[in-house]
Design an enzyme around this catalytic site. Structure first.
Site, PDB file in Angstrom:
ATOM      1  N   ARG A 118       1.071  -1.249  -0.074  1.00  0.00           N
ATOM      2  CA  ARG A 118      -0.263  -0.072  -0.080  1.00  0.00           C
ATOM      3  C   ARG A 118       0.704   1.608  -0.160  1.00  0.00           C
ATOM      4  NH1 ARG A 118      -5.646  -1.422   1.693  1.00  0.00           N
ATOM      5  NH2 ARG A 118      -6.608  -2.440  -0.167  1.00  0.00           N
ATOM      6  N   GLN A 153      -0.595   2.470  -6.252  1.00  0.00           N
ATOM      7  CA  GLN A 153      -1.750   3.056  -5.918  1.00  0.00           C
ATOM      8  C   GLN A 153      -2.832   1.724  -7.183  1.00  0.00           C
ATOM      9  OE1 GLN A 153      -3.468   6.404  -3.430  1.00  0.00           O
ATOM     10  NE2 GLN A 153      -1.851   6.706  -4.604  1.00  0.00           N
ATOM     11  N   ASP A 182      -3.296  -1.923  -7.563  1.00  0.00           N
ATOM     12  CA  ASP A 182      -4.361  -2.431  -6.358  1.00  0.00           C
ATOM     13  C   ASP A 182      -5.609  -2.954  -6.712  1.00  0.00           C
ATOM     14  OD1 ASP A 182      -4.627  -2.970  -3.767  1.00  0.00           O
ATOM     15  OD2 ASP A 182      -4.483  -1.239  -2.802  1.00  0.00           O
ATOM     16  N   SER A 203      -7.951  -2.438  -3.654  1.00  0.00           N
ATOM     17  CA  SER A 203      -8.517  -1.329  -3.752  1.00  0.00           C
ATOM     18  C   SER A 203      -9.886  -1.021  -4.749  1.00  0.00           C
ATOM     19  CB  SER A 203      -8.102  -0.352  -3.473  1.00  0.00           C
ATOM     20  OG  SER A 203      -7.511  -0.287  -2.839  1.00  0.00           O
ATOM     21  N   TYR A 255      -3.717  -1.195   7.419  1.00  0.00           N
ATOM     22  CA  TYR A 255      -3.857  -2.330   7.357  1.00  0.00           C
ATOM     23  C   TYR A 255      -4.743  -2.351   8.929  1.00  0.00           C
ATOM     24  CZ  TYR A 255      -3.765  -4.182   2.705  1.00  0.00           C
ATOM     25  OH  TYR A 255      -3.628  -4.805   1.830  1.00  0.00           O
TER      26      TYR A 255
HETATM   27  N1  LIG Z   1      -8.316   8.031  -3.156  1.00  0.00           N
HETATM   28  C1  LIG Z   1      -8.039   6.765  -2.154  1.00  0.00           C
HETATM   29  O1  LIG Z   1      -8.603   5.570  -2.102  1.00  0.00           O
HETATM   30  C2  LIG Z   1      -7.237   6.588  -1.184  1.00  0.00           C
HETATM   31  C3  LIG Z   1      -7.018   6.287  -0.140  1.00  0.00           C
HETATM   32  C4  LIG Z   1      -6.228   5.600   0.861  1.00  0.00           C
HETATM   33  C5  LIG Z   1      -5.668   7.319   1.015  1.00  0.00           C
HETATM   34  N2  LIG Z   1      -5.630   8.040   0.219  1.00  0.00           N
HETATM   35  C6  LIG Z   1      -4.519   8.772   0.218  1.00  0.00           C
HETATM   36  O2  LIG Z   1      -5.017  10.144   0.168  1.00  0.00           O
HETATM   37  C7  LIG Z   1      -4.234  11.470  -0.405  1.00  0.00           C
HETATM   38  C8  LIG Z   1      -5.185  11.975  -1.081  1.00  0.00           C
HETATM   39  O3  LIG Z   1      -5.148  13.527  -1.452  1.00  0.00           O
HETATM   40  P1  LIG Z   1      -5.799  14.641  -0.961  1.00  0.00           P
HETATM   41  O4  LIG Z   1      -4.848  15.873  -1.893  1.00  0.00           O
HETATM   42  O5  LIG Z   1      -6.790  14.283  -1.358  1.00  0.00           O
HETATM   43  O6  LIG Z   1      -5.437  15.315   0.338  1.00  0.00           O
HETATM   44  P2  LIG Z   1      -4.258  15.010   1.324  1.00  0.00           P
HETATM   45  O7  LIG Z   1      -3.173  15.046   0.299  1.00  0.00           O
HETATM   46  O8  LIG Z   1      -4.653  14.062   2.392  1.00  0.00           O
HETATM   47  O9  LIG Z   1      -4.730  16.499   2.303  1.00  0.00           O
HETATM   48  C9  LIG Z   1      -5.972  17.287   2.718  1.00  0.00           C
HETATM   49  C10 LIG Z   1      -5.684  18.364   2.782  1.00  0.00           C
HETATM   50  O10 LIG Z   1      -6.513  18.750   3.529  1.00  0.00           O
HETATM   51  C11 LIG Z   1      -5.928  19.841   4.940  1.00  0.00           C
HETATM   52  N3  LIG Z   1      -7.668  19.961   5.489  1.00  0.00           N
HETATM   53  C12 LIG Z   1      -8.612  19.243   6.261  1.00  0.00           C
HETATM   54  N4  LIG Z   1      -8.537  19.083   6.847  1.00  0.00           N
HETATM   55  C13 LIG Z   1      -9.830  20.047   5.921  1.00  0.00           C
HETATM   56  C14 LIG Z   1     -10.402  21.297   6.545  1.00  0.00           C
HETATM   57  N5  LIG Z   1     -11.316  20.939   7.348  1.00  0.00           N
HETATM   58  N6  LIG Z   1     -10.604  22.787   6.002  1.00  0.00           N
HETATM   59  C15 LIG Z   1      -9.058  22.786   4.941  1.00  0.00           C
HETATM   60  N7  LIG Z   1      -8.245  21.732   4.392  1.00  0.00           N
HETATM   61  C16 LIG Z   1      -7.979  20.883   5.286  1.00  0.00           C
HETATM   62  C17 LIG Z   1      -4.946  18.904   5.197  1.00  0.00           C
HETATM   63  O11 LIG Z   1      -4.245  20.404   5.952  1.00  0.00           O
HETATM   64  P3  LIG Z   1      -4.643  21.067   6.627  1.00  0.00           P
HETATM   65  O12 LIG Z   1      -4.741  19.409   7.653  1.00  0.00           O
HETATM   66  O13 LIG Z   1      -4.121  22.149   7.313  1.00  0.00           O
HETATM   67  O14 LIG Z   1      -6.134  21.369   7.146  1.00  0.00           O
HETATM   68  C18 LIG Z   1      -4.348  18.639   3.888  1.00  0.00           C
HETATM   69  O15 LIG Z   1      -4.235  19.579   3.340  1.00  0.00           O
HETATM   70  C19 LIG Z   1      -3.189  11.079  -0.905  1.00  0.00           C
HETATM   71  O16 LIG Z   1      -2.177  10.737  -0.735  1.00  0.00           O
HETATM   72  C20 LIG Z   1      -4.199   9.474  -1.557  1.00  0.00           C
HETATM   73  O17 LIG Z   1      -2.596   8.992  -1.289  1.00  0.00           O
HETATM   74  C21 LIG Z   1      -6.022   8.036  -1.346  1.00  0.00           C
HETATM   75  N1  LIG Z   2      -2.054   4.651   0.330  1.00  0.00           N
HETATM   76  C1  LIG Z   2      -2.402   3.651  -0.514  1.00  0.00           C
HETATM   77  O1  LIG Z   2      -2.067   3.046  -1.828  1.00  0.00           O
HETATM   78  C2  LIG Z   2      -3.976   2.644  -0.567  1.00  0.00           C
HETATM   79  C3  LIG Z   2      -4.250   2.305  -1.063  1.00  0.00           C
HETATM   80  C4  LIG Z   2      -5.708   1.759  -1.031  1.00  0.00           C
HETATM   81  C5  LIG Z   2      -6.319   2.014   0.165  1.00  0.00           C
HETATM   82  N2  LIG Z   2      -5.506   2.211   1.786  1.00  0.00           N
HETATM   83  C6  LIG Z   2      -5.782   2.801   2.535  1.00  0.00           C
HETATM   84  O2  LIG Z   2      -5.939   1.538   3.677  1.00  0.00           O
HETATM   85  C7  LIG Z   2      -6.395   1.211   4.558  1.00  0.00           C
HETATM   86  C8  LIG Z   2      -7.308  -0.393   4.660  1.00  0.00           C
HETATM   87  O3  LIG Z   2      -7.991  -0.497   3.828  1.00  0.00           O
HETATM   88  P1  LIG Z   2      -8.867  -1.746   3.060  1.00  0.00           P
HETATM   89  O4  LIG Z   2     -10.523  -1.482   2.748  1.00  0.00           O
HETATM   90  O5  LIG Z   2      -7.855  -2.794   1.931  1.00  0.00           O
HETATM   91  O6  LIG Z   2      -9.077  -2.188   4.348  1.00  0.00           O
HETATM   92  P2  LIG Z   2      -9.100  -4.271   4.763  1.00  0.00           P
HETATM   93  O7  LIG Z   2      -9.925  -4.349   3.821  1.00  0.00           O
HETATM   94  O8  LIG Z   2      -8.323  -5.071   5.374  1.00  0.00           O
HETATM   95  O9  LIG Z   2     -10.659  -3.585   5.782  1.00  0.00           O
HETATM   96  C9  LIG Z   2     -11.766  -2.991   6.295  1.00  0.00           C
HETATM   97  C10 LIG Z   2     -12.006  -2.249   7.249  1.00  0.00           C
HETATM   98  O10 LIG Z   2     -11.832  -3.138   8.228  1.00  0.00           O
HETATM   99  C11 LIG Z   2     -11.641  -2.776   9.786  1.00  0.00           C
HETATM  100  N3  LIG Z   2     -11.623  -3.385  10.265  1.00  0.00           N
HETATM  101  C12 LIG Z   2     -10.429  -4.284  10.824  1.00  0.00           C
HETATM  102  N4  LIG Z   2     -11.292  -5.260  12.301  1.00  0.00           N
HETATM  103  C13 LIG Z   2     -12.122  -4.085  12.229  1.00  0.00           C
HETATM  104  C14 LIG Z   2     -12.643  -5.103  14.014  1.00  0.00           C
HETATM  105  N5  LIG Z   2     -13.064  -5.191  14.688  1.00  0.00           N
HETATM  106  N6  LIG Z   2     -14.580  -4.185  13.715  1.00  0.00           N
HETATM  107  C15 LIG Z   2     -14.273  -3.065  13.623  1.00  0.00           C
HETATM  108  N7  LIG Z   2     -13.421  -2.692  11.876  1.00  0.00           N
HETATM  109  C16 LIG Z   2     -12.428  -3.706  11.710  1.00  0.00           C
HETATM  110  C17 LIG Z   2     -10.477  -2.100   9.248  1.00  0.00           C
HETATM  111  O11 LIG Z   2      -9.417  -0.773   9.755  1.00  0.00           O
HETATM  112  C18 LIG Z   2     -10.335  -1.797   7.390  1.00  0.00           C
HETATM  113  O12 LIG Z   2     -11.011   0.030   7.929  1.00  0.00           O
HETATM  114  C19 LIG Z   2      -7.570   2.271   4.505  1.00  0.00           C
HETATM  115  O13 LIG Z   2      -7.253   3.056   5.240  1.00  0.00           O
HETATM  116  C20 LIG Z   2      -7.367   2.349   3.264  1.00  0.00           C
HETATM  117  O14 LIG Z   2      -7.267   3.841   2.901  1.00  0.00           O
HETATM  118  C21 LIG Z   2      -4.316   3.268   0.988  1.00  0.00           C
END
Ligand SMILES: NC(=O)c1ccc[n+]([C@@H]2O[C@H](COP(=O)([O-])OP(=O)(O)OC[C@H]3O[C@@H](n4cnc5c(N)ncnc54)[C@H](OP(=O)(O)O)[C@@H]3O)[C@@H](O)[C@H]2O)c1
Ligand SMILES: NC(=O)c1ccc[n+]([C@@H]2O[C@H](COP(=O)([O-])OP(=O)(O)OC[C@H]3O[C@@H](n4cnc5c(N)ncnc54)[C@H](O)[C@@H]3O)[C@@H](O)[C@H]2O)c1
Ligand SMILES: NC(=O)c1ccc[n+]([C@@H]2O[C@H](COP(=O)([O-])OP(=O)(O)OC[C@H]3O[C@@H](n4cnc5c(N)ncnc54)[C@H](OP(=O)(O)O)[C@@H]3O)[C@@H](O)[C@H]2O)c1
Ligand SMILES: NC(=O)c1ccc[n+]([C@@H]2O[C@H](COP(=O)([O-])OP(=O)(O)OC[C@H]3O[C@@H](n4cnc5c(N)ncnc54)[C@H](O)[C@@H]3O)[C@@H](O)[C@H]2O)c1
Lengths: 94, 357, 469, 357, 469, 94
Positions: free
Chosen positions: D105, D110, D113, D116, D213
């Site tokens: 992850r 991404q 994946d 996802s 996870y």
């Molecule tokens: N899309 C998906 O499926 C997924 C899943 C898991 C992870 N991700 C990851 O999430 C990230 C997504 O990027 P992103 O650009 O959307 O968001 P981000 O990089 O997580 O940034 C969020 C921004 O929002 C600001 N923020 C938070 N709450 C706010 C509020 N109430 N008012 C104003 N600003 C606020 C934060 O700064 P402050 O705290 O200073 O406000 C931060 O700068 C990527 O790194 C991606 O890999 C994506």
């Molecule tokens: N950065 C990346 O590249 C990327 C890409 C995809 C997902 N993610 C993140 O990975 C995380 C996991 O995603 P997923 O969907 O693959 O998870 P998953 O399918 O492994 O699990 C699903 C959810 O079940 C929850 N869970 C486990 N045990 C539990 C319990 N006893 N009671 C209640 N909830 C329980 C987990 O916290 C998780 O949120 C998420 O936060 C997602 O945003 C990151």
């Protein structure tokens, strides 16, 4: 002109100044400062009086100096404002 | 279900005595005990003996009604055109059959209007079923693995069911367009945020039409409509048709040739299938596939939401009975406007205008 | 002075004053600003012409030369200066007004008769002495203060706040000394008094501004602007000149209000800024990041103004927009912009938010039309034509480190080229907050970036409000 | 479907030669002709002969892979813990098996994946299926026949699938609440406009946890969670469970006793059924009824959206291959970080850390 | 006058003037309005006291009695008057100021010495004669105009516009005659001149207001207010009294601006209203419905103000809200109100809109929480406690004819008891438009109803804007 | 006090009047009118001068009459404004 009239004018002008600026757009802060700067060179009036008067050569020199400084400001201030404002011209569509 | 524990309770409060067929509530998740708790007696199917009013979803088999009091009411959706024989049978045994689907579209009768309440549920359910059969997601999703574009849904016929279908499809994130023959629906479509697709150069029905219902259209209009639909439908993923003309067969809106232009995997839901269908090839109570397109044709779509359908239907019946309830006589007494509109049989005769003609 | 001249002279000065009022009025909104500038020029012409006409024009040649020299210098500077150097230029100009006020005051002292301020005994009238003393003092403070401001803004002096030990005592003492001397001056019009007042005032101006940090300089410049107005007003009292009094008061009060407004917009305490030397810790700049890299803070009004004037605006929503549930008001902002003829697009990054399609759900909920929503590949090319990139609650997805920094945890992810846009607005709650990947973002510190630090929903609400003005 | 005409075209552009199993695209509405038009050859199932890379949704039967070049890649969702024998078989014939579900992850991975992309579709579909099985409407409707109140939906486990389930249920108008063990999800739940229900007094997992996870929770936490859920679940109409712990059995979140407190007619969808299920009594690929509550347990929910599932899955594989494509060698070459994470077998050996231990 | 007195007197008058400025300033926003009123009282006390102190207090007893009588009357009227009679009371008060100005002018004519306006020849200074003449004329116009306005507002005279034939010629002629006489007055200070000026001015005031319709009366009252200010200013010039000049100019200009603002809010042309007798067709009232039943038009600001101050607001959405897609901004309005501590509920009628659950879909889309949405039976009882019922695009569902009028097509449908709310705002596009059932609605014409005629979305946007001020 | 001073004061006061009222809430229009009405009774200063002066009994009577009228206005105007403003008092929570 008695002191009270002058004071009245002064006080009222302060109110006007307060109101005029109160609602200004932030983007105009800098041009506004440039213009007020130019306007405050109205002190040139005093400088002119000093330079025009006969009597004290010292006063005359001081006055002429002030005229130069104030003129820099007047011309510079208005010209620079004009330049800044030209930037906001582009979109006349509204 | 023509009654729920809630309406049973309310009817009892009016002073009525209620008997419920055993096991009637099963489909909607209501047990006999619940009915008893609400104050109804439970009996087997032939328990209509002595009843003054028989409530039902559809008209009960006249054979079961032998014991009903003479002149007793049958209050239900009787499908008078489709089940003419049954109506005659009611007349023969001297019952007074009241067809709830003939309830006039007047303001004060809105709360008794079973067509509206059931059509509303149909519209919702049709979209859900279609979404479930569709091999893709409805909403647009821009994801790391690529973009899923939004499904395009087209609603044909924007009555009560059509409007709810629009609302539901929009909720699910589809791009929704809709069409109808009544010009008033254009604004209504927009009021739900969808896009109206209308025949422009041929006049449709201005305003709300008589009583809010559509009539059959001129052939010129039908041609224009077919052309418009042809060009539009090829781009659609989901089509829901709801067009009805009261007392007539449903208009044919989609031909087999048009279906062939659609993308395989698309879904069509024909809500008018019971009235002959808007879609060529739709079959009642079946999902058929033509040119890779699934055509759904459940005849009784509201029944797929048994709990809500019963709740609303029974509430309609209750509203009807209570609006006309006469305290002194301990039974309801109809007024002329509504009575004449819904009464099919009386004193051994078929009395309704539309059935006599 | 005036006593000798016709009422028309007084009227002319009044007209000049009114024109100055209209100049400032015009400058308070973009549409009328150019007209305002013109009113100012006309007013100044009237004031100068009237003065020349009513005074012996024996010295006209010298005066003409003086004006020509000054005017020429001013004009050339104004033409040549770079737009980015505006703030320091304005500060420099202020210093000139201050110095001019000092010179005029001294001239009046040297030749009181010309100013008509002699009493029966041939002494300067006491009231005029007070005015003169105050005028010189304020002028001198304006001069030396503006010099410091200029140096700090031009980067020729450290922008950091320089805190002398014991400065409170020194400053207060000097100020009291000046006031005492002005009082003394009413009794004794010796040259040493006025000379000392002048000298001390130069010093205090210097002392007052030195402790103020670079981030607060705009406020200081505006405050000095105000001072220059008061100096002009004081001279106006001496000269009984309506134009000078009106203008002085106008500039004085508007400058003060402007500084106040600026402080409010920057979330700074007005008192602590103007008290400068007195205010203690206030000097720690709001403009310096915890990383000590410089960045600019914008206001909702700035964003509103620039977006309204833009041709193309690209909105980049991210997780922060979702957190603050700003989607509805964001759509409204887009609507208002579109009504103003601006081309608005939404750029959705594949991983914006925290689930696939996160932004899509929210924008659809807010009824953003699907055809305004673009995925990365489709909109990447548009940034070069964008006047404004409006980043709201996104962070990682616009971080250029993903393209350049191999060691970054987000290296390899495609990101939006927001840096190609003319102006970037970056909405987030604080400079400290980071995105999902927890890394800093170079975009914050770019020249064309303005940080809008607030909850996303609140900020956009403010912008919508400002747009509708 | 591990490839669609779109990805076939793109892979060909990279310089690869593709062979597609005949009839492979049927479920997703893609014909063999479409594949051929995109540049692939069509062959029967045992056509892996000579292939250097075999793409699949699940691991293909080793018996069919006899003809593959030695050291050839098997790229698919291999379910290494569940199908250990098959992995060993791949090792035995000298193939290099790459398990796409082990994709780390990390940000740059991404787009590759598959967990996802498929979980996202599962979350959407689970809600649709549940809505379809539920006997009432989801949204609140105030109508002339009475009010239909909004369905209450509860999402347990707020990963990718859970978030999409929240979004979809909210779209349909349900009142949505959700819970998880990771504290970071609280804000995420709110970011979709739903209500977080969290264990307050016992610490859960702070922040995003390792690699995003969850791990198994303390028994104290489990007890607190069970209590919280007990009191909350009785009021819910729809429950979607998605909780997983990588490499372990899914945590048991709902007991039979809790189900008994729910209103008859409610629906539970157990997305974790393939990993042992979050719900007591859920059975893979069946809808069972307990205490009047329907429990849905499709093991492969994304397959219910075949077209999108294939599109995204194949895009993941393509992104994977193209990211590592080496022009000179005309084939992809893995780097260490990702290679070590997903490579199960190499040179006749099982080489993955988690399988060796 | 002043020439004889100390500078402190001038200062006192200046202070009074400043206090009056602060009074008006205070009155421009609800929070500071009470303080504003107090400033006004203090200012007036200072002005009166200063005058009394600096003039021979021989006549003090008479003066005291006069003040007591006038003050008593004023006070009692102010206590007793009904709130609904405010507009006519203000008009009546204006007439008094006008008359007072006339009397003071005549007194100055009768005793110019007391006013210090005699020149060396013992004649009244020409400049003062002009001021006096104008003061009397404006005062007289104010007087007679206000009397007419009072009569029209109090319903003692037809509110309809009364258009005399040839009025343009008559009015213009009279005005020119007055100006001519004022000119003549500088040459000849006979009593007949001033008497004729007074008489003609009374007549023209009457003529100018008669042709203006009742709907425009508020604007007229404000305009007369402005006139009374100019009259006071003219007297101030005569007396060289700072307080009177400042106040007069203040009242004069603010009154004029206020009338302008009011015209804009009512969508009326300012010129045609003030020109009254000159403007022709403008007089056709905007306040009379096509049915000729009277109704009140409200503005977004009215709605914002009253809702902000309310405890309970019930919003009743209908089909019109859906048509204009106002749900998002409506929710925002609710949010702002809630932030102001207002209790906001949505009342959903079973058949609101055009499909079952129509309002529910839209409100859910806009994220209105389910627990703020109530069905008919649950909220019917709340209307009695509601300060504001905000009907937006609904019509049939609030039509009381459903309860009372057996012949109405909607008879028998349950409807919301909006008439129990203290104030009703009714948003629709025009008075002509009807609902689904096509019938008129008595709610439009109720005393507590204000019609907000505009597209629902636009109107609510305006309200939100106004709420955020 | 020379005419120019008076004129200056007048002009500036007009500006102030303009600005002060420009942003008033519509709901305050009526109270504002009542207050300006009360304030414009500053004409009482003239009336007082006339009544206080000896010399012309006619002027005195006229003056006293004006004093009565102006007083009605002053007291009535401020009192009525206070009543109107009291309506807006109830909600002090903000
Ligand atoms: N899309 C998906 O499926 C997924 C899943 C898991 C992870 N991700 C990851 O999430 C990230 C997504 O990027 P992103 O650009 O959307 O968001 P981000 O990089 O997580 O940034 C969020 C921004 O929002 C600001 N923020 C938070 N709450 C706010 C509020 N109430 N008012 C104003 N600003 C606020 C934060 O700064 P402050 O705290 O200073 O406000 C931060 O700068 C990527 O790194 C991606 O890999 C994506
Ligand atoms: N950065 C990346 O590249 C990327 C890409 C995809 C997902 N993610 C993140 O990975 C995380 C996991 O995603 P997923 O969907 O693959 O998870 P998953 O399918 O492994 O699990 C699903 C959810 O079940 C929850 N869970 C486990 N045990 C539990 C319990 N006893 N009671 C209640 N909830 C329980 C987990 O916290 C998780 O949120 C998420 O936060 C997602 O945003 C990151
Ligand atoms: N709910 C159902 O199932 C259903 C089905 C069919 C019929 N009906 C009937 O529909 C009616 C519903 O009543 P209702 O109160 O919701 O609506 P309504 O009585 O139809 O009134 C709609 C109101 O909205 C105004 N309006 C329209 N567009 C507007 C816009 N853009 N901006 C502002 N105002 C706008 C109209 O006046 P202007 O034109 O002046 O703007 C009108 O006053 C009932 O009579 C009901 O019987 C209901
Ligand atoms: N006032 C009331 O009491 C009340 C109550 C319920 C419904 N209504 C109104 O009655 C009207 C009819 O509602 P319904 O749902 O019962 O209608 P319906 O079921 O009879 O017909 C469905 C829709 O199909 C349309 N249609 C017919 N022929 C068509 C064709 N050839 N092409 C396209 N569309 C075609 C009709 O215009 C109608 O909109 C609606 O306007 C509704 O608002 C009024």
């Amino acid at each position: 002109m008695d002191f009270i009239s002058i004071l009245s004018i002064f006080v009222l002008a302060c109110f006007v100044g307060y109101y005029v600026v109160w609602s200004v757009t932030p983007a105009l802060h800098t041009p506004l400062m440039a213009v007020t700067n130019a306007i405050s060179s109205v002190i040139i009036v005093g400088a002119l009086v000093a330079s025009a008067a006969a009597g004290s050569p010292l006063a005359k020199v001081l006055g002429l100096g002030a005229v130069v400084l104030a003129s820099v400001n007047i011309f510079g201030g208005f010209a620079v404002t004009q330049r800044m404002l030209a930037m906001y011209k582009k979109k006349e569509k509204k | 279900m023509a009654a729920t524990p809630e309406t049973v309770r309310k009817l009892s409060a009016l002073g009525a005595k209620l008997v419920v067929e055993s096991g009637a509530g099963k489909g909607a998740g209501i047990s006999d005990d619940d009915f008893q708790a609400a104050g109804a007696a439970i009996a087997s199917a032939d328990a209509a003996a002595g009843a003054q009013i028989v409530l039902g979803v559809q008209g009960p088999d006249p054979a079961l009604l032998g014991g009903a009091a003479p002149g007793a009411w049958i209050v239900a959706g009787l499908d008078p055109f489709g089940q003419r024989a049954r109506v005659d049978a009611y007349a023969a045994v001297g019952l007074e059959a009241l067809a709830m689907e003939f309830m006039p579209r007047i303001t004060r009768a809105q709360s008794m209007d079973i067509l509206s309440s059931q059509a509303n549920l149909s519209g919702y359910k049709a979209v859900l079923v279609a979404a479930n059969l569709y091999g893709r997601a409805f909403p647009m999703m821009m994801t790391a693995a690529g973009t899923v574009s939004a499904a395009k849904a087209f609603i044909m016929g924007v009555g009560v069911a059509g409007l709810q279908a629009i609302a539901t499809a929009r909720r699910l994130g589809a791009q929704v367009s809709a069409t109808d023959v009544r010009s008033a629906t254009k604004e209504q479509i927009q009021s739900l945020g969808a896009k109206p697709i209308f025949v422009e150069n041929v006049a449709g029905i201005e305003g709300e039409g008589a009583g809010g219902y559509a009539t059959e259209m001129s052939s010129e209009y039908q041609k224009a409509q077919a052309e418009l639909v042809s060009s539009h439908i090829a781009k659609q993923d989901i089509v829901i048709t709801t067009a009805l003309i009261p007392g007539r067969a449903a208009p044919r809106l989609i031909s087999d040739a048009q279906i062939a232009t659609m993308r395989p995997g698309s879904v069509i839901y024909d809500l008018a299938v019971a009235q002959g269908g808007n879609v060529e090839g739709s079959v009642a109570d079946q999902v058929v596939e033509r040119h890779g397109v699934k055509i759904v044709g459940y005849a009784n779509t509201p029944a797929l939401l048994p709990a809500d359908a019963s709740a609303l239907f029974s509430r309609n019946l209750f509203n009807f009975l209570s609006a006309f309830w006469d305290k002194e006589q301990g039974r309801p007494v109809l007024d002329e406007e509504i009575g004449n509109a819904i009464r099919l049989t009386q004193g051994g005769q078929v009395v309704h205008e539309r059935l006599k003609g | 002075m005036e006593h000798a001249s016709s009422p028309w002279v007084g009227l002319a000065y009044l007209v000049a004053g009114v024109l100055f009022i209209m100049a400032l009025r015009g400058l308070s909104s973009p549409g009328t600003s150019r007209a305002g500038n013109r009113y100012g020029m006309i007013g100044m012409t009237i004031a100068v012409a009237t003065t020349l006409v009513t005074h012996s024009i024996a010295s006209l040649p010298e005066i003409a030369v003086a004006i020509a020299i000054g005017g020429g210098i001013g004009f050339i500077i104004a033409r040549r200066i770079q737009m980015t150097a505006m703030p320091q230029l304005v500060a420099a100009f202020h210093s000139l007004v201050g110095l001019a006020a000092v010179l005029v005051g001294l001239a009046a002292y040297a030749n009181p008769e010309a100013f008509g301020i002699l009493d029966a005994q041939g002494l300067i009238e006491p009231q005029s002495r007070v005015e003169m003393g105050l005028g010189i003092a304020i002028g001198a403070i304006t001069f030396s203060g503006s010099i410091i401001a200029f140096l700090k803004l031009a980067g020729k002096m450290s922008g950091a706040a320089i805190l002398l030990p014991g400065r409170h005592v020194i400053n207060l003492g000097t100020l009291l000394a000046i006031l005492g001397l002005v009082g003394w001056f009413t009794q004794d019009q010796s040259a040493w008094v006025i000379a000392t007042i002048t000298a001390l005032s130069f010093v205090i101006g210097f002392l007052l501004i030195i402790p103020i940090g670079g981030a607060d300089m705009p406020v200081v410049v505006s405050m000095l602007n105000s001072y220059s107005g008061w100096a002009a007003a004081a001279m106006g009292f001496t000269l009984h000149n309506t134009a000078m009094i009106i203008t002085g008061a106008l500039v004085g009060s508007s400058g003060a209000i402007l500084s106040y407004i600026m402080c409010k917009a920057m979330n700074r305490s007005f008192l602590s800024v103007i008290a400068g030397g007195f205010g203690a810790e206030a000097a720690a700049g709001g403009g310096a990041a915890k990383e000590q890299r410089p960045w600019k803070r914008g206001s909702a009004e700035d964003a509103a103004f620039l977006m309204k004037e833009a041709e193309n605006v690209i909105i980049i929503p991210g997780y922060g927009m979702a957190v603050s549930q700003a989607q509805h008001v964001l759509r409204e902002m887009g609507d208002v912009l579109k009504a103003n003829g601006v081309n608005v697009k939404y750029a959705i990054h594949p991983v914006a938010g925290r689930m696939p399609g996160h932004m899509n759900v929210l924008l659809a909920e807010a009824n953003v039309p699907y055809d305004e929503v673009f995925e990365l590949e489709d909109i990447q090319g548009d940034f070069a034509q964008a006047d404004v990139a409006f980043v709201i609650g996104a962070n990682d997805v616009v971080n250029p480190a993903a393209k350049t920094d191999k060691s970054s945890p987000i290296y390899g992810m495609p990101v939006f080229d927001v840096d190609k846009a003319k102006t970037i607005f970056f909405v987030k709650r604080s400079m400290g907050g980071v995105g999902y990947s927890g890394v800093d973002n170079d975009v914050f510190y770019m020249d064309q970036t303005m940080m809008l630090l607030a909850d996303a929903k609140k900020m956009v609400e403010e912008i919508v409000k400002a747009l509708q003005h």
